[in-house]
Scaffold this motif. Structure first.
Motif, PDB file in Angstrom:
ATOM      1  N   PHE A 415      42.716  23.115  29.243  1.00  0.00           N
ATOM      2  CA  PHE A 415      42.725  22.972  27.788  1.00  0.00           C
ATOM      3  C   PHE A 415      44.038  22.351  27.305  1.00  0.00           C
ATOM      4  O   PHE A 415      44.033  21.475  26.440  1.00  0.00           O
ATOM      5  CB  PHE A 415      42.509  24.327  27.123  1.00  0.00           C
ATOM      6  N   SER A 419      44.099  18.814  25.336  1.00  0.00           N
ATOM      7  CA  SER A 419      44.574  18.922  23.951  1.00  0.00           C
ATOM      8  C   SER A 419      45.601  17.858  23.591  1.00  0.00           C
ATOM      9  O   SER A 419      45.842  17.601  22.406  1.00  0.00           O
ATOM     10  CB  SER A 419      45.174  20.316  23.703  1.00  0.00           C
ATOM     11  N   LYS A 423      42.639  13.317  19.065  1.00  0.00           N
ATOM     12  CA  LYS A 423      41.274  13.736  18.718  1.00  0.00           C
ATOM     13  C   LYS A 423      40.570  12.714  17.827  1.00  0.00           C
ATOM     14  O   LYS A 423      39.352  12.569  17.874  1.00  0.00           O
ATOM     15  CB  LYS A 423      41.302  15.093  18.007  1.00  0.00           C
ATOM     16  N   LEU A 446      36.655  23.513  23.332  1.00  0.00           N
ATOM     17  CA  LEU A 446      37.056  22.159  22.937  1.00  0.00           C
ATOM     18  C   LEU A 446      36.500  21.805  21.560  1.00  0.00           C
ATOM     19  O   LEU A 446      37.201  21.204  20.733  1.00  0.00           O
ATOM     20  CB  LEU A 446      36.586  21.147  23.988  1.00  0.00           C
TER      21      LEU A 446
END
Length: 465
Positions: A415, A419, A423, A446
């Motif tokens: 993760f 991350s 995005k 997610l």
């Protein structure tokens, strides 16, 4: 651009992804499926979604057999393009594919002796050493961080995945009719702060990302606890005069174990029992590790200042000859036998398990991932009896499981890695190389973190990008 998920789709083994872009057809990885014997037999022999003769090239993330092991079958069925990999992956594949072919030939020979006596049909090996040698002629080495145009409109850059020696995450720049698309593939992501190898490197931001999810819902033990727990097992074996049987992947896990034991003995954390590495592949792979210090992290580089060889010490014996391997059947405890394969699906480990699994004084130490339906998974879950070479054995030996040595990132580490992507740019994430109990919670995490779209493709699923 089109991508089709063929292997490691809702399962962990047999990594294989088929891509069409810029008028080219290519594969990302071409691994062996490991699991139920009948299913593996069928899946590894057929390429139902494409014609091998039409594949232009292959990009290989790393040398583990579940990612590289079916390349000789691809070549046997007509593929004759280039195979792009890092230099260390190329060197490891040069021994691993030949070893895979040799093991298949020997295992088929051993099983066929029994089948012949029973009047059953005989098996043929998936491929031979001749097929493997032909495959090795097609490899092209590329350095990390060097952008390389592998076909008109398609550029490839490798980044260190920190999983095994030479492992890479892929960054592909694809220019179709003036439209740029960036595709990323994690390969198998390693863990930060493990000994020997550097930490995984983040690839640049991408539009589409194929991400492994082996441990998407599991947190590993701290790697700093490895030596303490390993020392506990050695101390127990000393008290019992036990044999410790360790199924371990020849590349990566075996070297990590040897290095950890070296440090344990040096720091007097446990008595110095005999350690045997019984695997010709492990011996050869360790030699290749010695040839690639550029892949080492700071810790082992400092260790090398005071020690000529982190993978060698007084109580350690590397075994290649089969007769020397057989002598271990009568070797007294305490001792440790490290042998491949890690999933207990082939190789000398099967003979060591057959000879030691029913003795309650012995210890079987599981130190890596084992796929569903493999013998290794059954031992990890302490199922009894188990079948080895078709015969049943009672699992009387004590089973110990250590996941602090895992070369796969855990849920938190995966993760944290994902991350770091933008995005707003990342259109879709595809989760591969995982089972449903790991993938579904990771997908939810997610999506809750703000990623637009996360899919878990099944085998044969095709996506237009």
């Amino acid at each position: 651009m089109k991508i089709q998920f063929i292997g490691a789709a809702q399962t962990v083994t047999g990594s294989m992804h088929y891509v069409e872009a810029c008028g080219k057809k290519f594969l990302i990885d071409c691994g062996l499926y490991q699991g139920k014997r009948k299913l593996a037999f069928e899946l590894n022999r057929t390429f139902e979604y494409f014609n091998p003769e039409e594949i232009d090239f292959v990009i290989l993330s790393h040398a583990h057999i579940d990612h590289s092991g079916n390349l000789p079958t691809l070549v046997k069925k007509g593929f004759n393009g280039k195979i792009f990999a890092t230099f260390a992956t190329r060197d490891l594949a040069s021994i691993m594919l030949l070893d895979s072919a040799h093991i298949q030939e020997k295992d088929v020979e051993y099983v066929n002796k029994k089948r012949k006596k029973r009047g059953q049909n005989l098996f043929e090996p998936l491929y031979t050493q001749t097929d493997a040698r032909q495959t090795l002629e097609l490899f092209v080495g590329i350095n990390y961080h060097r952008e390389f145009e592998i076909a008109p409109g398609i550029k490839l850059t490798f980044f260190d995945a920190g999983h095994i020696l030479g492992s890479a995450s892929l960054f592909l720049t694809i220019n179709e009719n003036g439209t740029l698309k960036h595709l990323g593939f994690s390969g198998d992501l390693g863990r930060p702060n493990l000994p020997i190898l550097r930490d995984p490197e983040k690839i640049p931001d991408v539009d589409y990302y194929i991400c492994e999810s082996t441990y998407g819902n599991k947190t590993h033990d701290n790697p700093k606890d490895t030596e303490i727990k390993l020392a506990e097992v050695i101390n127990l074996a000393w008290e019992r005069k036990s044999k410790i049987i360790v199924p371990a992947f020849s590349v990566g896990r075996t070297q990590e174990l040897v290095y950890a034991i070296h440090r344990i003995f040096e720091n007097k954390m446990a008595p110095e029992i005999r350690i045997y590495v019984d695997s010709p592949l492990s011996v050869n792979a360790t030699e290749i590790f010695r040839l690639h210090p550029e892949c080492f992290d700071f810790e082992i580089s400092q260790f090398l200042v005071n020690h000529k060889d982190p993978f060698g010490f007084d109580k350690l014996t590397y075994i290649k000859d089969v007769e020397d391997s057989k002598k271990l059947n009568t070797a007294p405890g305490p001792c440790m036998i490290i042998s491949s394969s890690g999933m207990c699906e082939s190789g000398r480990i099967l003979h060591h398990l057959a000879n030691n699994i029913e003795n309650p004084d012995n210890i079987i130490l599981m130190v890596g991932y084992t796929a569903e339906n493999t013998l290794g998974r059954k031992i990890t879950e302490k199922q009894s009896p188990v079948k080895i070479f078709g015969d049943e054995y009672q699992l009387n030996a004590e089973v110990r499981v250590m996941d602090s040595l895992s070369a796969h990132a855990d849920a938190r580490e995966l993760f944290d890695y994902v991350s770091r992507f933008d995005k707003s740019r990342l259109r879709k994430i595809f989760l591969v190389h995982g089972e449903s109990e790991q993938q579904i919670p990771f997908k939810s995490k997610l999506l809750n973190a703000g990623f637009k779209s996360v899919e878990i493709p099944e085998r044969g699923y095709s996506a237009e990008l």
